[in-house]
Motif scaffolding. Structure first.
Motif, PDB file in Angstrom:
ATOM      1  N   ALA A   1       0.816  -1.209   0.000  1.00  0.00           N
ATOM      2  CA  ALA A   1       0.000   0.000   0.000  1.00  0.00           C
ATOM      3  C   ALA A   1       0.851   1.262   0.000  1.00  0.00           C
ATOM      4  CB  ALA A   1      -0.930   0.003   1.215  1.00  0.00           C
TER       5      ALA A   1
ATOM      6  N   GLY B   1      -6.618  12.444  -5.205  1.00  0.00           N
ATOM      7  CA  GLY B   1      -6.167  11.919  -3.926  1.00  0.00           C
ATOM      8  C   GLY B   1      -6.954  12.458  -2.746  1.00  0.00           C
TER       9      GLY B   1
ATOM     10  N   ALA C   1      -0.607   7.393  -4.521  1.00  0.00           N
ATOM     11  CA  ALA C   1      -1.802   7.502  -3.681  1.00  0.00           C
ATOM     12  C   ALA C   1      -1.412   7.868  -2.249  1.00  0.00           C
ATOM     13  CB  ALA C   1      -2.582   6.193  -3.711  1.00  0.00           C
ATOM     14  N   PHE C   2      -0.381   7.224  -1.730  1.00  0.00           N
ATOM     15  CA  PHE C   2       0.103   7.518  -0.383  1.00  0.00           C
ATOM     16  C   PHE C   2       0.593   8.960  -0.303  1.00  0.00           C
ATOM     17  CE2 PHE C   2       3.368   7.834   2.839  1.00  0.00           C
ATOM     18  CZ  PHE C   2       2.829   7.148   3.916  1.00  0.00           C
TER      19      PHE C   2
ATOM     20  N   ARG D   1      -2.076  11.610  -0.485  1.00  0.00           N
ATOM     21  CA  ARG D   1      -2.975  11.538   0.667  1.00  0.00           C
ATOM     22  C   ARG D   1      -2.324  12.099   1.926  1.00  0.00           C
ATOM     23  NH1 ARG D   1      -6.713   6.389   1.592  1.00  0.00           N
ATOM     24  NH2 ARG D   1      -8.192   7.296   3.069  1.00  0.00           N
ATOM     25  N   PHE D   2      -1.045  11.795   2.135  1.00  0.00           N
ATOM     26  CA  PHE D   2      -0.411  12.129   3.398  1.00  0.00           C
ATOM     27  C   PHE D   2       0.700  13.175   3.301  1.00  0.00           C
ATOM     28  CE2 PHE D   2      -1.869   7.667   4.011  1.00  0.00           C
ATOM     29  CZ  PHE D   2      -2.792   7.913   5.016  1.00  0.00           C
TER      30      PHE D   2
ATOM     31  N   PHE E   1      -3.994   5.510   8.289  1.00  0.00           N
ATOM     32  CA  PHE E   1      -3.326   4.449   7.530  1.00  0.00           C
ATOM     33  C   PHE E   1      -4.175   3.185   7.394  1.00  0.00           C
ATOM     34  CE2 PHE E   1       0.077   1.175   6.922  1.00  0.00           C
ATOM     35  CZ  PHE E   1       0.489   1.630   5.677  1.00  0.00           C
TER      36      PHE E   1
ATOM     37  N   GLN F   1      -7.348   2.934   6.925  1.00  0.00           N
ATOM     38  CA  GLN F   1      -8.270   3.156   5.807  1.00  0.00           C
ATOM     39  C   GLN F   1      -7.529   3.124   4.482  1.00  0.00           C
ATOM     40  OE1 GLN F   1     -11.486   3.200   5.585  1.00  0.00           O
ATOM     41  NE2 GLN F   1     -11.473   3.648   3.383  1.00  0.00           N
ATOM     42  N   HIS F   2      -6.311   3.682   4.450  1.00  0.00           N
ATOM     43  CA  HIS F   2      -5.494   3.625   3.243  1.00  0.00           C
ATOM     44  C   HIS F   2      -5.226   2.174   2.849  1.00  0.00           C
ATOM     45  CE1 HIS F   2      -2.460   4.951   0.343  1.00  0.00           C
ATOM     46  NE2 HIS F   2      -1.655   4.034   0.838  1.00  0.00           N
ATOM     47  N   CYS F   3      -4.891   1.351   3.831  1.00  0.00           N
ATOM     48  CA  CYS F   3      -4.629  -0.067   3.563  1.00  0.00           C
ATOM     49  C   CYS F   3      -5.900  -0.796   3.149  1.00  0.00           C
ATOM     50  CB  CYS F   3      -4.024  -0.737   4.795  1.00  0.00           C
ATOM     51  SG  CYS F   3      -2.346  -0.172   5.164  1.00  0.00           S
TER      52      CYS F   3
ATOM     53  N   GLU G   1      -8.328   0.398   1.407  1.00  0.00           N
ATOM     54  CA  GLU G   1      -8.565   0.684  -0.001  1.00  0.00           C
ATOM     55  C   GLU G   1      -7.595  -0.093  -0.896  1.00  0.00           C
ATOM     56  OE1 GLU G   1      -8.456   4.939  -0.333  1.00  0.00           O
ATOM     57  OE2 GLU G   1     -10.068   5.188   1.132  1.00  0.00           O
TER      58      GLU G   1
END
Length: 455
Positions: free
Chosen positions: A189, A248, A307-308, A311-312, A336, A338-340, A342
C-alpha cells in the motif's frame, strides 16, 4: 543490500531471443523509472555486448563516451574521432560481425541530437548483413512510445520487440522485504511494485521507520518522487500534479475535478487520459458498464506510492518542510488503516482471475454501485464466470477482529437482490485481513492467498 532479481521471466525470454536472433535489428524497452530496466538489460548483456548509459551532456561528448565503451570489445575504437552518430555507427558496422548495442536513457541522446532516430533508421534499412542490434531503453514513457508507436516516427514499424516494463506483481514484495500476510499488504500500500522502492525500504527495521525517513522527511530519497516521475514525461507537472492532488483528496468525478479547477470538463479529458496511459490514474466504472460510455466513471490514483504521497505528504508539505513530522505521523497513524483497506480492495479485485473461488474460473473483477431492489447498495468485488453462468460478489474487510459469520450473512442478503444477477448462479466470498481461528472455507480469502496468486 541489493535485492535478488525477481520475476521478469517473459521479458528475459524475449530479450534473449532478440539478442541472439540472426535478423534482429531493433528492440525498445521503456517504462517509469526505478522499475528495473537498466538492471534487466545489464543482466542480459554478455561480455561481448556494449551497454552505454546516456546522460545530459552535449552530443559530441556522448559520442566520445560511447566510443570509449566500445573499445572494450573493439580494440582502439576510440583512437579515432567521430564527428557524428552516423560516422560512429558506420565505423562500428565495418569492424564487427554481430554486436548488441544497448543505449540506455535514450531520450537524453535524442534531446541533444534530434536526428539520432533518423540516423538509426538509415542503418536499419540499409541492404546487406545486419551487424548491429540496437536496444533502446528509456524512462520517458511518452518519448519512448513515440519512437516506436507513432506512425510519423522514423523508427515506427522497425522494432522486433517493444517491451513496456511495469511494476512487479504485488506478491513479489513478500520475497523482497520478507513480509507476509497483512504486513505484505501494508507494505504494498506504500511502495507498490517498484523494485527500487523495495530496495530502499529493506534497510529499515519497520515500515513506519522507512516511511518517516524515505518519504516524510524533507531530505528523504522519495520525498519528491511524484514530481520527478511526472517531469520525466512532461515539461511542466503543474496540471498533472493538481489533478492527482484532487483525486487523492477524494474528487473522483470529472465534474467535481473540473469545478475545483475552474475549467470545463472537456479541457481535462486529454490530461486525465495521459495520466491513465502513464499508469498513474485509473478509471473505475460499475460492473457491467462500458468504460467508454458510462456516465458513472470515477477516477482513482493507480500507483500506490502516488496515492500515499497525495494523501499524506502533499497536504502536509508546509509542516514537513519545517521538519515537523510528529503531527503528520499522528494523522498518518490514524488514517493508515483506511489507506490499507482501499489497497486491499484493489488487491482483492486483481486476485479474482487467479483464484478458482467456488471451483470456478472468473474474469476480471470490478466494483459495483447503484440501486438494488432494497435501495442503494455497493459491492467491492463483482465478476462474471468465464462461462457466463455465475456471478461472484465479494466484500473486502480490513478489520483486525474478524466477524466472518455476520459479514457472510449480510453479504448474502444484499447480494441476492443485486440487479445484475439475472437468474445466474450467485457465489459469495469475503477477502479478510485475518480469518477466524480454525476457519477454512472456500469463500474466505486471506492476504497470504492473494499475495501468492499475484506473482
Amino acid at each position: 543490500m541489493p535485492l535478488p532479481f525477481l520475476d521478469r521471466d517473459d521479458e528475459q525470454r524475449r530479450l534473449r531471443r532478440f539478442m541472439g536472433g540472426e535478423d534482429s535489428r531493433l528492440a525498445v524497452l521503456y517504462g517509469r523509472r526505478r522499475c528495473g530496466k537498466s538492471t534487466l538489460v545489464q543482466r542480459m548483456c554478455a561480455e561481448s555486448d556494449v551497454y552505454a548509459l546516456a546522460d545530459e551532456r552535449e552530443s559530441a561528448l556522448q559520442i566520445q563516451a560511447l566510443a570509449s565503451e566500445i573499445t572494450r570489445v573493439v580494440p582502439a575504437f576510440d583512437a579515432a574521432r567521430y564527428p557524428s552518430w552516423d560516422a560512429l555507427f558506420s565505423s562500428l558496422e565495418a569492424r564487427v560481425e554481430r554486436l548488441n548495442l544497448v543505449l540506455d536513457e535514450f531520450p537524453y541522446l535524442v534531446s541533444s541530437a534530434p536526428e539520432l532516430p533518423s540516423v538509426i533508421q538509415r542503418h536499419l534499412d540499409r541492404p546487406g548483413p545486419r551487424r548491429l542490434r540496437f536496444i533502446l531503453c528509456g524512462s520517458s514513457q511518452r518519448m519512448m512510445q513515440g519512437l516506436a508507436l507513432d506512425r510519423s516516427a522514423p523508427l515506427y514499424g522497425r522494432a522486433q520487440e517493444i517491451l513496456r516494463l511495469t511494476p512487479l506483481g504485488p506478491g513479489w514484495i513478500s520475497e523482497a522485504l520478507e513480509v507476509y500476510g497483512a504486513a505484505a499488504v501494508e507494505a504494498w500500500a506504500v511502495w507498490g511494485g517498484v523494485p527500487r522502492y523495495w530496495e530502499l525500504a529493506q534497510r529499515y527495521a519497520s515500515l513506519q521507520e522507512a516511511i518517516r525517513d524515505l518519504v516524510l522527511h524533507r531530505h528523504g530519497v522519495l520525498h519528491d518522487e511524484p514530481q520527478g516521475l511526472l517531469l520525466d514525461d512532461m515539461r511542466s507537472a503543474t496540471q498533472a500534479s493538481t489533478l492527482l492532488a484532487l483525486v487523492g483528496a477524494g474528487c473522483n468525478r470529472l465534474s467535481e475535478i473540473a469545478a475545483r479547477m475552474g475549467k470545463p470538463s472537456g479541457a481535462l479529458t486529454r490530461p486525465l487520459a495521459n495520466l491513465i496511459d502513464l499508469g498513474y490514474l485509473r478509471k473505475e466504472v460499475p460492473f457491467g458498464e462500458d468504460e467508454r460510455s458510462s456516465k458513472r466513471t470515477l477516477y482513482r490514483i493507480a500507483d500506490p506510492l502516488m496515492a500515499f504521497w497525495f494523501r499524506f505528504v502533499q497536504p502536509a508539505r508546509t509542516l514537513l518542510e519545517r521538519n515537523l513530522l510528529e503531527p503528520v505521523e499522528a494523522r498518518l497513524s490514524a488514517a493508515f488503516p483506511q489507506h490499507c483497506a482501499e489497497a486491499w480492495e484493489v488487491l482483492a479485485r486483481e486476485s479474482v482471475p487467479r483464484l478458482r473461488i467456488g471451483g470456478i474460473g472468473w474474469g476480471p473483477a470490478s466494483r459495483w454501485w447503484g440501486n438494488g431492489r432494497g435501495g442503494p447498495m455497493e459491492f467491492d468485488v463483482v465478476a462474471e464466470s468465464l462461462d457466463g453462468e455465475s456471478v461472484l460478489i465479494g466484500e473486502a474487510k480490513w478489520a483486525s477482529r474478524p466477524d466472518t459469520g455476520r459479514w457472510r450473512a449480510d453479504l448474502r442478503a444484499r447480494a441476492a437482490s443485486a440487479p445484475f444477477l439475472r437468474g445466474r448462479r450467485l457465489v459469495c466470498a469475503l477477502w479478510v485481513k485475518e480469518g477466524e481461528e480454525s476457519e477454512e472455507r472456500e469463500d474466505i480469502v486471506t492476504p497470504e492467498m492473494v499475495m501468492a496468486a499475484l506473482r
